[in-house]
Design a protein around this motif. Sequence first.
Motif, PDB file in Angstrom:
ATOM      1  N   ILE A   1      -9.805   9.759   1.838  1.00 22.92           N
ATOM      2  CA  ILE A   1      -9.472  10.084   3.222  1.00 22.92           C
ATOM      3  C   ILE A   1      -8.260  11.011   3.247  1.00 22.92           C
ATOM      4  N   ASP A   2      -8.336  12.033   4.076  1.00 20.79           N
ATOM      5  CA  ASP A   2      -7.199  12.933   4.255  1.00 20.79           C
ATOM      6  C   ASP A   2      -6.053  12.152   4.881  1.00 20.79           C
ATOM      7  N   GLN A   3      -4.937  12.043   4.167  1.00 18.74           N
ATOM      8  CA  GLN A   3      -3.854  11.160   4.594  1.00 18.74           C
ATOM      9  C   GLN A   3      -3.121  11.686   5.823  1.00 18.74           C
ATOM     10  N   ALA A   4      -2.887  12.973   5.897  1.00 18.47           N
ATOM     11  CA  ALA A   4      -2.193  13.533   7.063  1.00 18.47           C
ATOM     12  C   ALA A   4      -3.017  13.322   8.327  1.00 18.47           C
ATOM     13  N   GLY A   5      -4.313  13.550   8.217  1.00 18.50           N
ATOM     14  CA  GLY A   5      -5.188  13.345   9.368  1.00 18.50           C
ATOM     15  C   GLY A   5      -5.236  11.877   9.785  1.00 18.50           C
ATOM     16  N   LEU A   6      -5.241  10.979   8.794  1.00 11.32           N
ATOM     17  CA  LEU A   6      -5.268   9.552   9.103  1.00 11.32           C
ATOM     18  C   LEU A   6      -3.988   9.134   9.807  1.00 11.32           C
ATOM     19  N   LEU A   7      -2.832   9.624   9.334  1.00 14.54           N
ATOM     20  CA  LEU A   7      -1.575   9.265   9.988  1.00 14.54           C
ATOM     21  C   LEU A   7      -1.531   9.813  11.419  1.00 14.54           C
ATOM     22  N   LYS A   8      -1.970  11.044  11.609  1.00 14.96           N
ATOM     23  CA  LYS A   8      -2.024  11.592  12.971  1.00 14.96           C
ATOM     24  C   LYS A   8      -2.941  10.753  13.853  1.00 14.96           C
ATOM     25  N   TYR A   9      -4.044  10.293  13.278  1.00 13.45           N
ATOM     26  CA  TYR A   9      -4.979   9.451  14.037  1.00 13.45           C
ATOM     27  C   TYR A   9      -4.315   8.136  14.443  1.00 13.45           C
ATOM     28  N   ILE A  10      -3.616   7.486  13.517  1.00 21.69           N
ATOM     29  CA  ILE A  10      -2.915   6.235  13.840  1.00 21.69           C
ATOM     30  C   ILE A  10      -1.911   6.470  14.963  1.00 21.69           C
ATOM     31  N   ILE A  11      -1.155   7.564  14.863  1.00 26.62           N
ATOM     32  CA  ILE A  11      -0.149   7.880  15.877  1.00 26.62           C
ATOM     33  C   ILE A  11      -0.804   8.211  17.217  1.00 26.62           C
ATOM     34  N   SER A  12      -2.044   8.686  17.189  1.00 28.70           N
ATOM     35  CA  SER A  12      -2.715   9.060  18.437  1.00 28.70           C
ATOM     36  C   SER A  12      -2.976   7.869  19.364  1.00 28.70           C
ATOM     37  N   PHE A  13      -2.820   6.646  18.865  1.00 25.80           N
ATOM     38  CA  PHE A  13      -2.959   5.461  19.720  1.00 25.80           C
ATOM     39  C   PHE A  13      -1.727   5.236  20.595  1.00 25.80           C
ATOM     40  N   ARG A  14      -0.704   6.052  20.435  1.00 25.31           N
ATOM     41  CA  ARG A  14       0.596   5.805  21.055  1.00 25.31           C
ATOM     42  C   ARG A  14       0.543   5.748  22.584  1.00 25.31           C
TER      43      ARG A  14
ATOM     44  N   GLY B   1       0.825  -1.199   0.000  1.00 23.82           N
ATOM     45  CA  GLY B   1       0.000   0.000   0.000  1.00 23.82           C
ATOM     46  C   GLY B   1       0.860   1.250   0.000  1.00 23.82           C
ATOM     47  N   LEU B   2       0.222   2.394  -0.087  1.00 25.20           N
ATOM     48  CA  LEU B   2       0.902   3.688  -0.078  1.00 25.20           C
ATOM     49  C   LEU B   2       1.303   4.012   1.357  1.00 25.20           C
ATOM     50  N   ASN B   3       2.578   4.286   1.577  1.00 26.00           N
ATOM     51  CA  ASN B   3       3.130   4.475   2.913  1.00 26.00           C
ATOM     52  C   ASN B   3       2.826   5.888   3.437  1.00 26.00           C
ATOM     53  N   LEU B   4       1.995   5.972   4.461  1.00 27.88           N
ATOM     54  CA  LEU B   4       1.661   7.269   5.050  1.00 27.88           C
ATOM     55  C   LEU B   4       2.840   7.888   5.793  1.00 27.88           C
ATOM     56  N   ASP B   5       3.794   7.063   6.197  1.00 20.88           N
ATOM     57  CA  ASP B   5       4.894   7.549   7.034  1.00 20.88           C
ATOM     58  C   ASP B   5       5.807   8.521   6.297  1.00 20.88           C
ATOM     59  N   ARG B   6       5.631   8.643   4.990  1.00 22.26           N
ATOM     60  CA  ARG B   6       6.427   9.580   4.203  1.00 22.26           C
ATOM     61  C   ARG B   6       6.047  11.025   4.516  1.00 22.26           C
ATOM     62  N   LEU B   7       4.875  11.236   5.110  1.00 26.91           N
ATOM     63  CA  LEU B   7       4.356  12.584   5.330  1.00 26.91           C
ATOM     64  C   LEU B   7       5.086  13.261   6.489  1.00 26.91           C
ATOM     65  N   ASP B   8       5.442  14.516   6.299  1.00 28.91           N
ATOM     66  CA  ASP B   8       6.109  15.302   7.335  1.00 28.91           C
ATOM     67  C   ASP B   8       5.033  16.036   8.131  1.00 28.91           C
ATOM     68  N   ILE B   9       4.660  15.465   9.259  1.00 28.05           N
ATOM     69  CA  ILE B   9       3.557  16.023  10.035  1.00 28.05           C
ATOM     70  C   ILE B   9       4.022  16.337  11.455  1.00 28.05           C
ATOM     71  N   GLU B  10       3.260  17.194  12.113  1.00 22.19           N
ATOM     72  CA  GLU B  10       3.500  17.487  13.525  1.00 22.19           C
ATOM     73  C   GLU B  10       2.486  16.711  14.357  1.00 22.19           C
ATOM     74  N   CYS B  11       2.946  16.028  15.398  1.00 19.80           N
ATOM     75  CA  CYS B  11       2.080  15.172  16.208  1.00 19.80           C
ATOM     76  C   CYS B  11       2.093  15.657  17.653  1.00 19.80           C
ATOM     77  N   ASP B  12       0.912  15.861  18.229  1.00 19.67           N
ATOM     78  CA  ASP B  12       0.846  16.296  19.620  1.00 19.67           C
ATOM     79  C   ASP B  12      -0.315  15.648  20.370  1.00 19.67           C
ATOM     80  N   ARG B  13      -0.923  14.624  19.755  1.00 18.63           N
ATOM     81  CA  ARG B  13      -2.050  13.949  20.413  1.00 18.63           C
ATOM     82  C   ARG B  13      -1.727  12.452  20.467  1.00 18.63           C
TER      83      ARG B  13
END
Length: 284
Positions: free
Chosen positions: A211-224, A149-161
């Motif tokens: 689906i907005d990819q940046a939002g989806l990646l932030k959502y996945i990371i939010s399970f941390r 699949g298309l790798n979302l981890d390529r996105l340069d995002i800021e995570c705070d949740r």
Amino acid sequence: MSHSPGAADSPLGKSTVYADQYDAGLLFPIARAPQRASMGIQGQPMFFGADLWTAYELSWLNPRGKPQVAIAHIMVPAESTHIIESKSFKLYLGSFSGTRFADADEVRQRIRQDLSAGIWQGGPVRASVGVRLVAPEEFDQEPLQELDGLNLDRLDIECDRFEPAPDLLSSAQDEQPVEETLTSRLLKSNCPVTGQPDWGSVQIRYIGPQIDQAGLLKYIISFRGHDEFHEHCVERMFTDIWARCRPAKLSVYARYTRRGGLDINPWRTSHPGPMPLSVRTARQ
């Protein structure tokens, strides 16, 4: 006051005597319904699927007392009323180590029968557990493959949740639907009993508004920072994406790294189709 057994009553996080004589009583089932209810799922869920387990530390004795080893691939249907708590599963499999069995097929049948009884907890067995043993001469045929699949981890995002935040999810409801497969290796959650980290990769296949990819990646990371079993994390992801992004079809598949010789890989889907191959990733 009596209560239904839950994770706190399981062997997880407690000092343990490791049995080496077969004992089906070591299996500790936990009901799926309470955690699903906490997600707003009442009655029949909008998904079906399976929990795909791999057991790397399976051994028993042949009739002459010689140790045998195998890898077990186990399929637990998602429609079962209960899951099996993972440490109890490890202890159960460990109990085979000093027990004599006629052959590998007897071991396979015993695992299948015991787990099927455990996940239905005395009710009718509407779908049996699937068990496949891989013999040592077949070990080098066990593949290793990353989720496609298309790798979302390529996105340069800021995570705070770092607790599940479904409001991060959105999709382009006013545009033409798309068909996509998106993946991330940045899934992490924590055991709800011990707090130990659970590391995983996730694959999301869908047809519907993009689906907005940046939002989806932030959502996945939010399970941390989230404390929940693997199966429940995947069901929470499915439920949130289904509600927020409104796809026509959706499947969520996660592959978690092993602990105690076991990996757990839940798959949930909205529609009939082939089950994903239970192929381990490099980290598994």
